[in-house]
Design a protein around this motif. Structure first.
Motif, PDB file in Angstrom:
ATOM      1  N   SER A   1       0.955  -1.119  -0.106  1.00 45.61           N
ATOM      2  CA  SER A   1       0.254   0.059  -0.091  1.00 45.61           C
ATOM      3  C   SER A   1       0.805   1.275   0.122  1.00 45.61           C
ATOM      4  O   SER A   1       2.024   1.118   0.094  1.00 45.61           O
ATOM      5  CB  SER A   1      -1.000   0.029   1.223  1.00 45.61           C
ATOM      6  N   LEU A   2       0.053   2.402  -0.057  1.00 48.35           N
ATOM      7  CA  LEU A   2       1.027   3.894   0.064  1.00 48.35           C
ATOM      8  C   LEU A   2       0.343   4.404   1.297  1.00 48.35           C
ATOM      9  O   LEU A   2       0.798   5.602   1.538  1.00 48.35           O
ATOM     10  CB  LEU A   2       0.445   4.649  -1.269  1.00 48.35           C
ATOM     11  N   ASP A   3      -0.109   3.533   2.254  1.00 54.51           N
ATOM     12  CA  ASP A   3      -0.537   4.149   3.480  1.00 54.51           C
ATOM     13  C   ASP A   3       0.619   4.226   4.380  1.00 54.51           C
ATOM     14  O   ASP A   3       0.331   4.631   5.596  1.00 54.51           O
ATOM     15  CB  ASP A   3      -1.665   3.465   3.967  1.00 54.51           C
ATOM     16  N   THR A   4       1.512   3.512   4.238  1.00 56.72           N
ATOM     17  CA  THR A   4       2.767   3.567   5.280  1.00 56.72           C
ATOM     18  C   THR A   4       3.867   4.009   4.712  1.00 56.72           C
ATOM     19  O   THR A   4       4.049   4.344   3.461  1.00 56.72           O
ATOM     20  CB  THR A   4       3.023   2.070   5.632  1.00 56.72           C
ATOM     21  N   GLU A   5       4.858   4.430   5.693  1.00 59.52           N
ATOM     22  CA  GLU A   5       6.259   5.124   5.189  1.00 59.52           C
ATOM     23  C   GLU A   5       6.857   4.176   4.366  1.00 59.52           C
ATOM     24  O   GLU A   5       7.337   4.642   3.323  1.00 59.52           O
ATOM     25  CB  GLU A   5       6.906   5.505   6.343  1.00 59.52           C
ATOM     26  N   GLU A   6       6.996   2.856   4.686  1.00 58.49           N
ATOM     27  CA  GLU A   6       7.642   1.786   3.921  1.00 58.49           C
ATOM     28  C   GLU A   6       7.061   1.841   2.655  1.00 58.49           C
ATOM     29  O   GLU A   6       7.903   1.741   1.742  1.00 58.49           O
ATOM     30  CB  GLU A   6       7.710   0.698   5.013  1.00 58.49           C
ATOM     31  N   GLY A   7       5.750   1.678   2.618  1.00 58.17           N
ATOM     32  CA  GLY A   7       5.225   1.672   1.177  1.00 58.17           C
ATOM     33  C   GLY A   7       5.529   2.803   0.288  1.00 58.17           C
ATOM     34  O   GLY A   7       5.696   2.585  -0.815  1.00 58.17           O
ATOM     35  N   GLN A   8       5.308   3.997   1.083  1.00 61.65           N
ATOM     36  CA  GLN A   8       5.698   5.007   0.150  1.00 61.65           C
ATOM     37  C   GLN A   8       7.208   5.265  -0.345  1.00 61.65           C
ATOM     38  O   GLN A   8       7.438   5.194  -1.538  1.00 61.65           O
ATOM     39  CB  GLN A   8       5.694   6.537   0.992  1.00 61.65           C
ATOM     40  N   GLN A   9       8.194   4.751   0.560  1.00 62.12           N
ATOM     41  CA  GLN A   9       9.728   4.576  -0.041  1.00 62.12           C
ATOM     42  C   GLN A   9       9.899   3.462  -1.038  1.00 62.12           C
ATOM     43  O   GLN A   9      10.313   3.563  -2.062  1.00 62.12           O
ATOM     44  CB  GLN A   9      10.444   4.138   1.304  1.00 62.12           C
ATOM     45  N   PHE A  10       9.154   2.608  -0.877  1.00 61.96           N
ATOM     46  CA  PHE A  10       9.164   1.351  -1.724  1.00 61.96           C
ATOM     47  C   PHE A  10       8.662   1.665  -3.261  1.00 61.96           C
ATOM     48  O   PHE A  10       9.298   1.330  -3.999  1.00 61.96           O
ATOM     49  CB  PHE A  10       8.378   0.155  -1.440  1.00 61.96           C
TER      50      PHE A  10
END
Length: 415
Positions: A390-399
């Protein structure tokens, strides 16, 4: 989670595509057939609608509606009975050029049983029943409590939403002695009591509706000191919500960051929850990257190659990944070109490539498909797991931002 995750991802992409179409008149047909419903009755209804549509005054609208109904009836003949979870059909003229008819049909067998029966001819496709399936139902209540502030939130899927942020006027401790100190302490205790009641009222308002709908899986309470235990022991929360408390955690922060810390510190409690699993998955990916183990790969070309070799253990795809695969072919000499690009780049590319570079012919045909859906299909065919990030977590955004939103854990090293 693999198969369900991929199904939901593909459904979300299709719903977004369908929502982007708008008819020039009420000529887009939506049909929902619930699980277990008799297809013969659906066919009968469409025949009746076909007869009614012949009375539409506008020639172009009449033509498009009749064409859509014909396509729908032809497609329904492919089924001997309604699929186990039901069927959703979307069909209509989606041409961007006025006067040009381009009738397309989307048939969706939903991942969950359809309960609604619907026929609608409108300017837009009706997607709400499918959107409801995409909505994450399970939720966790989150409360951070301090003497002077509190935050109430909800963890749903991988997203943390702040519901309320409260502050109090509870005075600090006094060093004054004697009777005035005892009076001051009584005032302080009363103010604290009133603040706890106010926190509970807001929490009750936020969580009881979730409990009534059967969506509340649990409540986690956190704070930096003993105040959180005082809140629980004081039985301020509604008695049904007190039964849902599944964890009490020591945290350092408050506000939105406090809720994030609360979820992280409660990872053992939430170990099967999507947000925790996703965070651990991406952290594991980063560890392999830093150690250069050779057991991961990223980027479309590299991941595609690994899938073709059957070397992918788990495919990671960001829900923000939106690339399409485009093939242009000359119908005169057979020349063709295959490229990956964004949807907006495709429209520019289509206008730019007007002649075959080999023979000069204008007889070109374009084919386009979604890269993510193609790679997910390849993964499923080779027995690989699929995880949608997802794009809902910082890790998801970074990925998504650093690696383009596509990567894979490998079964073995590849050259």
């Amino acid at each position: 989670m693999s198969h369900k995750s991929a199904e939901m991802y593909e459904l979300k992409k299709k719903v977004e595509e369908l929502k982007g179409y708008r008819g020039r008149a009420t000529e887009l047909v939506t049909l929902y057939v619930p699980a277990g419903y008799d297809l013969n009755k659906v066919m009968q209804q469409l025949r009746e609608e076909y007869g009614t549509a012949q009375n539409i005054k506008s020639k172009s609208t009449r033509k498009n509606v009749l064409g859509a109904l014909e396509r729908a009836m032809q497609h329904l003949k492919l089924y001997r009975k309604t699929p186990e979870t039901g069927l959703a059909l979307f069909v209509g003229n989606v041409s961007e050029q006025e006067g040009v008819s381009d009738i397309k049909l989307w048939a969706i067998i939903p991942p969950e049983p359809l309960k609604v029966r619907l026929y609608r001819c409108d300017q837009t496709f009706i997607t709400e029943p499918l959107e409801e399936m995409l909505r994450v139902k399970d939720a966790y209540g989150l409360i951070t409590v301090e003497k002077n502030e509190a935050t109430i939130g909800v963890l749903r899927g991988k997203r943390i939403d702040v519901i309320d942020e409260l502050t109090s006027n509870v005075p600090g401790k006094t060093r004054a002695g004697g009777q005035s100190a005892r009076r001051y302490e009584r005032i302080r205790e009363q103010e604290t009591h009133e603040f706890m009641k106010r926190i509970a009222e807001h929490a009750n308002k936020a969580f009881l509706p979730l409990l009534e709908k059967g969506e509340l899986r649990g409540i986690i309470i956190g704070g930096p000191g003993p105040t959180k235990e005082d809140f629980i022991d004081g039985e301020y929360l509604h008695h049904e919500l007190r039964k849902k408390i599944i964890g009490v955690v020591d945290i350092s922060y408050s506000g939105a960051y406090g809720l994030k810390e609360l979820v992280e510190k409660a990872s053992d409690i939430l170990k099967d929850h999507e947000a925790i699993k996703e965070r651990h998955l991406i952290q594991n990916f980063f560890r392999h990257l830093v150690k250069d183990t050779g057991m991961i790969t990223y980027g479309e070309n590299e991941v595609r190659k690994a899938l073709e070799l059957g070397a992918v253990d788990t495919l990671l795809i960001s829900e923000g990944y939106d690339r399409v695969r485009v093939k242009v072919k000359c119908n005169s000499c057979g020349w063709e070109e295959l490229k990956t690009m964004s949807e907006s780049e495709f429209h520019v590319y289509k206008k730019k490539v007007t002649h075959c570079p080999k023979c000069g012919s204008q007889n070109l045909s374009f084919e386009k498909w979604d890269v993510a859906e193609e790679l997910i299909k390849m993964a499923e065919e080779s027995g690989s797991e699929v995880e949608v990030i997802s794009l809902d977590t910082e890790e998801g955004q970074q990925f998504y931002k650093a690696f383009g939103g596509i990567a894979a854990f490998l079964r073995y090293k590849i050259q």
